[in-house]
Design a protein around this motif. Structure first.
Motif, PDB file in Angstrom:
ATOM      1  N   GLU A 246       9.944  12.698  38.865  1.00  0.00           N
ATOM      2  CA  GLU A 246       9.050  10.913  38.894  1.00  0.00           C
ATOM      3  C   GLU A 246       8.155  10.799  40.050  1.00  0.00           C
ATOM      4  O   GLU A 246       7.582  10.215  40.008  1.00  0.00           O
ATOM      5  CB  GLU A 246      10.753  10.210  39.403  1.00  0.00           C
ATOM      6  N   LYS A 249       4.873  11.418  39.234  1.00  0.00           N
ATOM      7  CA  LYS A 249       4.434  10.947  38.665  1.00  0.00           C
ATOM      8  C   LYS A 249       3.531   9.735  39.118  1.00  0.00           C
ATOM      9  O   LYS A 249       2.608   9.552  38.737  1.00  0.00           O
ATOM     10  CB  LYS A 249       4.786  10.792  36.943  1.00  0.00           C
ATOM     11  N   GLU A 250       4.441   8.948  39.401  1.00  0.00           N
ATOM     12  CA  GLU A 250       4.325   7.732  40.589  1.00  0.00           C
ATOM     13  C   GLU A 250       3.089   8.196  41.783  1.00  0.00           C
ATOM     14  O   GLU A 250       1.925   7.745  41.466  1.00  0.00           O
ATOM     15  CB  GLU A 250       5.357   7.468  41.625  1.00  0.00           C
ATOM     16  N   ASP A 253       0.248   8.107  39.538  1.00  0.00           N
ATOM     17  CA  ASP A 253      -0.410   7.174  38.599  1.00  0.00           C
ATOM     18  C   ASP A 253      -1.184   6.210  39.929  1.00  0.00           C
ATOM     19  O   ASP A 253      -2.128   5.177  38.901  1.00  0.00           O
ATOM     20  CB  ASP A 253       0.874   6.175  37.697  1.00  0.00           C
TER      21      ASP A 253
END
Length: 292
Positions: A246, A249-250, A253
């Motif tokens: 996560e 992914k952050e 992004d």
């Protein structure tokens, strides 16, 4: 026309599976884990490596492949090709280049060893650039010369999550590591050539990410401006395989939001970097992309 093969090592972040997909060859790097030699992506996965690294009872250190491993790979590749462009880890970070260059003296110019000062995803960009030049009809010597001419046209910025591994490797003192941990210091390191150097100190992950993204923006309007204006650049991210998915992914992004008009690609950091800075590390890079 000479048939040219592109060979690199696993410091590029290219796995054996990726190598087959890309049509290149990858020499696995070696590590000593409690005195036993293991090879990256052959005897141990990235996830397994970081599990061992985090165990205080396990000794982990880097190790060069034996010369015979290097020449055995070259010999196998030359059975089906006329020449090799060999792209090892930066000479400023390892003796791999010097060893390979000495070994190549016995190959009558058929193996061209590139000293282009890269590691991880910037090194992967060199592999892709070599393929571009090869496909345009360049021979191995010409490709080596072009990659070395372009060697400083990349930047990598890396946030270190914990100071524990820099302390373990003797790169900072125990007192500095303790103070840094208490103050939640996240060092940002850089590679813009031969070695891994300090770039900035951040108070927490959020500030470290901002520093890295701002550094790429500065490169885009400064030392990389000509390449950016021509569209001859790539932005890539990287991370330690042991990271929380996560969090990765952050980070991806955030990079995409910062550079919405760019295609963003990435791979895990090579284990050589991971061995020195540990899990939880995040990186972003900008590279010149060679075109013909």
């Amino acid at each position: 026309m000479s048939k040219v093969a592109i060979v690199t090592d696993s410091n590029s972040g290219i796995t054996q599976k990726m190598a087959k997909e890309l049509g290149v060859y990858v020499l696995p790097m070696s590590f000593l884990i409690n005195g036993k030699v293991v090879r990256e992506d052959i005897d141990i996965t990235q996830a397994e490596f970081f599990k061992e690294l985090e165990d205080p009872n396990v000794s982990v250190s880097t190790s060069q492949p034996a010369p015979a491993e290097v020449t055995d790979l070259w010999d196998r590749v030359l059975r089906e090709n006329d020449e090799i462009v060999y792209i090892p880890l930066s000479s400023g970070l390892s003796n791999s280049y010097q060893t390979a260059r000495l070994l190549a003296e016995n190959y009558d110019g058929k193996v061209q060893v590139v000293n282009n000062q890269r590691i991880s995803v910037t090194m992967r960009q060199s592999v892709e650039d070599a393929q571009t030049l090869r496909d345009a009809g360049w021979n191995a010597e010409q490709i080596r010369e072009k990659l070395e001419e372009d060697k400083f046209n990349s930047s990598i910025y890396i946030m270190v999550d914990t100071l524990k591994y820099l302390k373990r490797g003797g790169r900072i003192t125990a007192a500095a590591a303790l103070i840094g941990s208490v103050l939640h210091i996240k060092p940002v390191l850089q590679i813009q050539g031969e070695k891994l150097d300090a770039y900035a100190k951040a108070r927490g992950t959020k500030q470290a990410k901002k520093i890295m993204l701002d550094a790429v923006r500065k490169d885009m309007t400064g030392r990389f401006k000509d390449f950016v204006d021509k569209g001859e650049y790539t932005i890539r991210y990287s991370y330690s395989e042991g990271d929380d998915p996560e969090e990765v992914k952050e980070w991806v992004d955030e990079i995409k939001a910062a550079f919405p008009n760019d295609e963003i690609k990435g791979d895990p950091l090579s284990l050589v970097i991971g061995c020195h800075i540990g899990p939880g590390s995040l990186a972003v890079t900008i590279n010149h992309k060679i075109t013909v």
